[in-house]
Design an enzyme around this catalytic site. Structure first.
Site, short mmCIF file in Angstrom:
data_model
loop_
_atom_site.label_atom_id
_atom_site.label_comp_id
_atom_site.label_asym_id
_atom_site.label_seq_id
_atom_site.Cartn_x
_atom_site.Cartn_y
_atom_site.Cartn_z
N TRP A 158 24.02 -38.42 29.70
CA TRP A 158 24.83 -37.28 29.27
C TRP A 158 25.16 -36.31 30.40
O TRP A 158 26.02 -35.46 30.26
CB TRP A 158 24.13 -36.52 28.13
CG TRP A 158 22.70 -36.16 28.47
CD1 TRP A 158 21.59 -36.85 28.09
CD2 TRP A 158 22.24 -35.06 29.26
NE1 TRP A 158 20.46 -36.25 28.61
CE2 TRP A 158 20.83 -35.15 29.32
CE3 TRP A 158 22.87 -34.00 29.91
CZ2 TRP A 158 20.05 -34.23 30.02
CZ3 TRP A 158 22.10 -33.08 30.63
CH2 TRP A 158 20.71 -33.21 30.66
N ASN A 159 24.43 -36.41 31.54
CA ASN A 159 24.60 -35.33 32.53
C ASN A 159 25.90 -35.41 33.32
O ASN A 159 26.43 -34.40 33.76
CB ASN A 159 23.37 -35.23 33.45
CG ASN A 159 23.12 -36.48 34.24
OD1 ASN A 159 23.64 -37.55 33.92
ND2 ASN A 159 22.30 -36.37 35.26
N LYS A 182 27.59 -48.19 25.97
CA LYS A 182 27.14 -47.17 25.02
C LYS A 182 26.90 -45.88 25.78
O LYS A 182 25.99 -45.81 26.61
CB LYS A 182 25.84 -47.61 24.32
CG LYS A 182 25.57 -46.78 23.08
CD LYS A 182 24.11 -46.57 22.79
CE LYS A 182 23.39 -45.72 23.80
NZ LYS A 182 23.72 -44.26 23.75
N PRO A 183 27.74 -44.88 25.53
CA PRO A 183 27.52 -43.59 26.20
C PRO A 183 26.36 -42.84 25.53
O PRO A 183 25.96 -43.17 24.41
CB PRO A 183 28.84 -42.85 25.97
CG PRO A 183 29.38 -43.43 24.69
CD PRO A 183 28.88 -44.85 24.60
N ALA A 184 25.86 -41.82 26.20
CA ALA A 184 24.77 -41.02 25.64
C ALA A 184 25.20 -40.38 24.32
O ALA A 184 26.36 -40.00 24.15
CB ALA A 184 24.38 -39.94 26.63
N SER A 239 16.22 -42.46 32.13
CA SER A 239 14.81 -42.21 32.45
C SER A 239 14.08 -43.47 32.91
O SER A 239 14.45 -44.60 32.55
CB SER A 239 14.10 -41.62 31.24
OG SER A 239 13.85 -42.65 30.31
N GLU A 260 19.26 -46.91 37.64
CA GLU A 260 19.28 -45.65 38.38
C GLU A 260 18.48 -44.67 37.55
O GLU A 260 18.94 -44.16 36.54
CB GLU A 260 20.74 -45.21 38.55
CG GLU A 260 20.94 -44.27 39.70
CD GLU A 260 20.99 -42.83 39.23
OE1 GLU A 260 19.90 -42.20 39.18
OE2 GLU A 260 22.09 -42.36 38.91
N CYS A 294 19.77 -36.22 38.53
CA CYS A 294 18.61 -37.02 38.97
C CYS A 294 18.28 -36.76 40.43
O CYS A 294 17.16 -37.01 40.86
CB CYS A 294 18.91 -38.51 38.84
SG CYS A 294 19.33 -38.97 37.20
N GLU A 400 9.96 -34.63 36.64
CA GLU A 400 11.27 -34.02 36.83
C GLU A 400 11.46 -32.91 35.79
O GLU A 400 11.31 -33.16 34.59
CB GLU A 400 12.30 -35.12 36.55
CG GLU A 400 13.51 -35.12 37.35
CD GLU A 400 14.38 -36.35 37.06
OE1 GLU A 400 14.09 -37.14 36.12
OE2 GLU A 400 15.37 -36.51 37.77
C1 SIN Z 1 22.73 -38.43 38.47
O1 SIN Z 1 22.23 -37.34 38.29
O2 SIN Z 1 22.29 -39.43 37.92
C2 SIN Z 1 23.94 -38.66 39.37
C3 SIN Z 1 24.14 -37.61 40.37
C4 SIN Z 1 25.23 -37.93 41.36
O3 SIN Z 1 26.00 -38.87 41.22
O4 SIN Z 1 25.31 -37.20 42.35
#
Ligand code: SIN
Length: 498
Positions: A158-159, A182-184, A239, A260, A294, A400
């Site tokens: 979602w971010n 499938k999106p968040a 996650s 990722e 992330c 995190e």
């Molecule tokens: C992420 O937070 O997973 C991606 C961040 C980015 O592409 O810079």
């Protein structure tokens, strides 16, 4: 709440499967909430196993003809999609901000960022070279050619509701794969709008299929994809526990995986650093998307001799940040995505204070009605926060935080900070500031991460390989390496040539 779109039809309520917009087979719906106000913004399909299976059927049916197209033909369609994304930038940004909460300026930036992957991979589609291998035995020709892996399942967070979909779809399609996605659950509308533009660009039915699902129904959808041997690859951003689950459960059909996953990025400021540049770099990297990335620094290590000066400068900058909803153009920090996110931040800050942290600025929830000036608004805001005297016994040193909180740790020597920085199971990004050229190479070499920012806080670029090591996952997105994850190598040996 509506997003004031120029093209209201970009807001899609249904799944896109085999070139058709369809409700969930069960007829169930999922409410999408604006995190700035707590108000329901739209409804989308709450999909289940039947929808997930239909998506794979469609993707598999489309695979043969899609892979048979030349790289140039695929590139042309991707370029058309890229142009449509740019042409609809403002509407896409408004959808992102309304469902995800980030300030409009950041959403506009995200659209360009996501679009850059589509353009990059449109170009890469024409350059999937193989090898002609010098033959070890006369009379033979040895070749290695690259082939698309097949149907890819993309599960996105979602971010960055647009950029993460774009950087998975674009290489998959460029390589000749077809996709189910499938999106968040918090941010399906951006992904659906992006798919609508792909349809408009002329991507053939079945090449892209997308189903939305609630948190509760997501396992039903994903389990179908995990078990189906026609799905040859899973690409996931999210996650580490979910990434490990996908790795375990896809073993039955030995799918290729790109993961990722979570990070716990160190940000190191050595005493020879340009302190102003380091503060600036930290502001850029830490407060992007209100700390919900992330790669954003989770632990800031500052060498003892410059510690107090750095904390002072940082505190001043952080207290000047403007918190507010995306509907205010001046907002720099939006709401957190949901109530759970705020609860985790609160838990980390309380735990840090209980373990000896000193509050420099922030440290509390903010009242949504006050922040937005809208009586009755129920969004999820947390004040940008700096904590000094952080130490490794605190929860935020291990996990995190995913919010606008900067814990500052004091260190003495280079060897000590390298040990502290690497003392985590995660290895996505790290940052450090130093003007000593020898130290720059020494430290970059020793940091156990897939990405290192050296005197730089803004690392994201479609031309660069994005991905982690250790429990932050594997696979690389973007760059010339990004196609590899969607291809396998076939070796051809032709004999009888004498
Ligand atoms: C992420 O937070 O997973 C991606 C961040 C980015 O592409 O810079």
């Amino acid at each position: 709440m509506h997003a004031n779109l120029t093209r209201a039809e970009l807001l899609r309520a249904h799944n896109y499967i085999g070139g058709q917009w369809l409700p969930a087979a069960s007829g169930e719906q999922l409410a999408v909430v604006n995190p700035a106000t707590g108000a329901i913004f739209a409804h989308v399909a709450d999909s289940g196993a039947a929808d997930a299976l239909a998506a794979v059927d469609a993707a598999q049916a489309a695979f043969g003809s899609w892979r048979a197209r030349s790289g140039r033909e695929r590139a042309q369609l991707l370029k058309r999609w890229h142009a449509l994304i740019l042409a609809n930038q403002e509407d896409l940004a408004r959808i992102i901000s309304t469902e995800q909460g980030k300030p409009l300026a950041e959403s506009r930036g995200e659209v360009l960022y996501g679009a850059s992957y589509v353009e990059w991979f449109a170009e890469e589609a024409t350059r999937t070279y193989g090898d002609l291998i010098p033959e070890p035995v006369r009379g033979r020709k040895l070749m290695a050619v690259k082939e698309p892996v097949g149907v890819v399942a993309a599960i996105t967070p979602w971010n960055f509701p647009l950029a993460m979909i774009a950087r998975k779809f674009a290489p998959a399609l460029a390589a000749g794969c077809t996709v189910v996605a499938k999106p968040a659950e918090d941010t399906p509308l951006t992904a659906l709008a992006l798919v609508r533009l792909a349809e408009e660009a002329g991507l053939p039915p079945g090449t892209i299929n997308i189903v939305s699902a609630s948190r509760e129904r997501t396992p039903e959808v994903v389990d179908v994809w995990l078990a189906d041997s026609r799905v040859r690859k899973i690409t996931f951003t999210g996650s580490t526990p979910v990434g490990k689950h996908l790795a375990r459960e896809s073993a039955g059909t030995l799918k290729k995986l790109s993961l990722e996953l979570g990070g716990n990025a160190p940000f190191i400021v050595f005493e020879d650093a340009d302190l102003d540049a380091a503060v600036e770099g930290l502001m850029v990297s830490k407060f992007r998307n209100a700390g919900q990335t992330c790669v954003c620094p989770n632990r800031v290590f500052v060498q003892a001799s410059v510690h107090d000066a750095f904390v002072h400068k940082l505190g001043e900058r952080v207290s000047a940040l403007r918190v507010g909803p995306a509907s205010h153009e001046a907002s720099q920090i939006g709401p957190m995505i949901n109530a759970r996110a705020v609860e985790k931040i609160e838990r980390h800050v309380q735990d840090a204070l209980a373990h000896g942290a000193r509050l420099v600025v922030g440290g509390k929830r903010l009242d949504a009605a006050q922040v937005s000036g809208t009586p009755g608004a129920a969004g999820h805001y947390y004040a940008p926060t700096v904590l000094a005297h952080a130490n490794t016994s605190m929860a935020l040193a291990q996990e995190e935080t995913f919010g606008p909180v900067v814990p500052v740790f004091r260190f003495s020597t280079e060897a000590e900070v390298i040990r502290l920085a690497n003392d985590t199971p995660f290895g996505l990004a790290a940052y450090f500031y130093s003007r000593d050229a020898a130290r720059v190479w020494r430290v970059a070499d020793q940091l156990e991460t897939g990405i290192v920012g050296i005197n730089e806080g803004a690392l994201a670029a479609e031309a660069a390989p994005f991905g982690g090591v250790k429990e932050s996952g594997y696979g690389r997105e973007g760059s010339r390496h990004g196609l590899d994850d969607y291809q396998h190598i076939k070796y051809l040996c032709q004999g009888g040539l004498l």
